[in-house]
Design an enzyme around this catalytic site. Structure first.
Site, mmCIF file in Angstrom:
data_model
loop_
_atom_site.group_PDB
_atom_site.id
_atom_site.type_symbol
_atom_site.label_atom_id
_atom_site.label_comp_id
_atom_site.label_asym_id
_atom_site.label_seq_id
_atom_site.Cartn_x
_atom_site.Cartn_y
_atom_site.Cartn_z
ATOM 1 N N ASP A 80 55.398 46.021 36.654
ATOM 2 C CA ASP A 80 54.164 46.812 36.576
ATOM 3 C C ASP A 80 54.324 47.986 35.604
ATOM 4 O OD1 ASP A 80 51.780 46.151 37.719
ATOM 5 O OD2 ASP A 80 52.128 47.180 39.619
ATOM 6 N N LYS A 123 47.308 36.492 41.353
ATOM 7 C CA LYS A 123 48.585 36.659 40.645
ATOM 8 C C LYS A 123 49.580 35.576 41.063
ATOM 9 C CE LYS A 123 47.864 41.627 40.098
ATOM 10 N NZ LYS A 123 47.990 42.965 40.696
ATOM 11 N N GLN A 151 51.289 45.979 45.461
ATOM 12 C CA GLN A 151 49.873 46.122 45.132
ATOM 13 C C GLN A 151 49.363 47.517 45.494
ATOM 14 O OE1 GLN A 151 47.948 43.826 43.489
ATOM 15 N NE2 GLN A 151 46.322 45.354 43.500
#
Lengths: 290, 290
Positions: A119, A52, A96
């Site tokens: 997200d 990412k 994460q």
């Protein structure tokens, strides 16, 4: 001839659109920034996080990888999130998943500024999805699936869609996206308690499998000519492979591919879309701030 | 023999449970309070608001009816909401819909303290519903429908449910409640863009009609023996009535009743549940505060 939906190609298209947007923003002096927080040293998470951050760097975005030890406390993680909430260089924040067991992931997600929650897991963004408010951030995996359906040239409007799985990460947001005005699909959410699951799935013009069970969707679940989106990424033991395992989806690819119209492969289908949609969300966050 | 689901009777059961809860709370010195804000003088809204406030009074709850003129400004309404947010006598706040055109209803809803949002329309409560967080408030009409399904003795687990309508007031929350863990239905959301709507509806073991179109669900939409929940309340011109109109649901009652297993009448089905669930939500709000 199997017609696969090439996730790498579609992801590259999204990234290319992002590059154009970034150039335009750069001309206005805006540089979108993403911070990815990794807690612990899970090897798979390390790979995800690094890719990412690398993709952001390639595109000339600002990016930060913040690694906390696997013994990090809830308070330490919250402090990092709080700092990033107030950091003007950062437009998107991602912690994460999964964090170590001592961390309350829901509380961390709620602590992220919703306008930086790229997200799409913060309750405010979940509500915006349900309320069809376009200012929210949609979770990257379902957003990527929508883009794949579009790229496949399949019309969702009026189509029968069956989503197998009702998680808040994929199944429910997928269903909400597909039933919203503009997408206009007739959506059924099926799950482990569904009776006659194969029969229900066979109604689908578009079948989205998000159950996390290797190859459980076999040919008998699929109508001739249907479009199949396979969200699953499962490791299955395979002694013939050097690593001792192979990756497979929730769909039994070979037998379903022989029957359906189009299908996403695993790997190379939904997977590559996730980072692309994350970048897109981060650019959107920067744009909304500007 | 038509087997109607008696909304008045089920609502009375809910109210009776509420009375027991209220007695218990009273013994602990807690008196739940509801504030209903009415903007303008719409006759139907006046009737709704008065009956809500009256029911609270009957049960020995604190209640306030706050009436603002139909010329009230956004700022005035926001000030009233803000005052109620900080009023310890008030556990539930409801702003009667629809407000006059100069009022931004979404902004008013967002201004209500989510822990006092007994109508369940605040984004935080919408998210809690999607995320299956039981601390939220569920909108009164879908919550009432769930209770009617339960009271009818119909098992949602594994059942095929079709919800016709995708509004955030009824259709979507209804679908989210029914697909959640614990309810475990296989839910399809159908709407104006659904092809072969009658065929899709005929799959339903439980059919929920929430479209706002008088008697559009006819016998051909209904499977033999299905349970039918009619959320619609429509006025239809009828010169044989003194008022010049009659009330009817979204379901053509007589022909569907002849075919289905159980059905909610209009009036006397879903309607009476709304106030009962509002009282229940207000008690829950007081309990969560205590």
């Amino acid at each position: 001839m199997v017609k696969t939906i090439d996730g790498k190609k579609v992801a590259a298209e999204v990234i290319s659109e992002c590059a154009t947007e970034l150039a335009e923003l750069q001309a206005r002096g805006i540089k979108p920034g993403l911070a990815v927080v990794l807690i612990g040293d899970d090897p798979a998470s390390q790979v995800y996080v690094s890719s990412k951050v690398r993709k952001c760097a390639e595109l000339g975005m600002h990016s930060e990888k913040i690694v906390l030890s696997k013994e990090a406390t809830q308070e330490e993680v919250l402090k990092v999130v709080e700092r990033l909430n107030h950091d003007d260089l950062i437009h998107g924040i991602l912690v994460q998943s999964p964090p170590p067991p001592q961390i309350d992931e829901d509380a961390i997600i709620r602590a992220i500024d919703p306008s930086k929650d790229v997200d799409g897991f913060h309750p405010e963004n979940v509500a915006k999805l349900a309320l069809e408010d376009p200012t929210g951030f949609v979770a990257c995996t379902p957003a990527g699936c929508m883009r794949l359906i579009e790229a496949a040239g399949v019309e969702a409007n009026g189509a029968e869609v069956v989503v197998v799985g009702r998680s808040m990460i994929v199944g429910k947001p997928m269903a909400l996206l597909l039933m919203a005005r503009g997408a206009d699909a007739t959506v059924t959410v099926a799950h482990s308690r569904t009776k006659n699951l194969a029969e229900v799935c066979r109604r689908a013009d578009i079948l989205v499998a998000a159950v996390g069970r290797p190859e459980m969707i076999t040919a008998e679940f699929v109508k001739d000519g249907a479009t199949v989106i396979d969200v699953g990424i499962n490791r299955v033991e395979d002694s013939s492979k050097a690593k001792g395992y192979r990756l497979c989806g929730d769909v039994a690819f070979d037998e379903v591919a022989a029957k359906c119209g189009q299908i996403t492969p695993v790997p190379g289908g939904v997977g590559p879309m996730t980072i692309a949609m994350l970048i897109k969300n981060t650019i959107k966050a920067a744009r909304l701030k500007s």
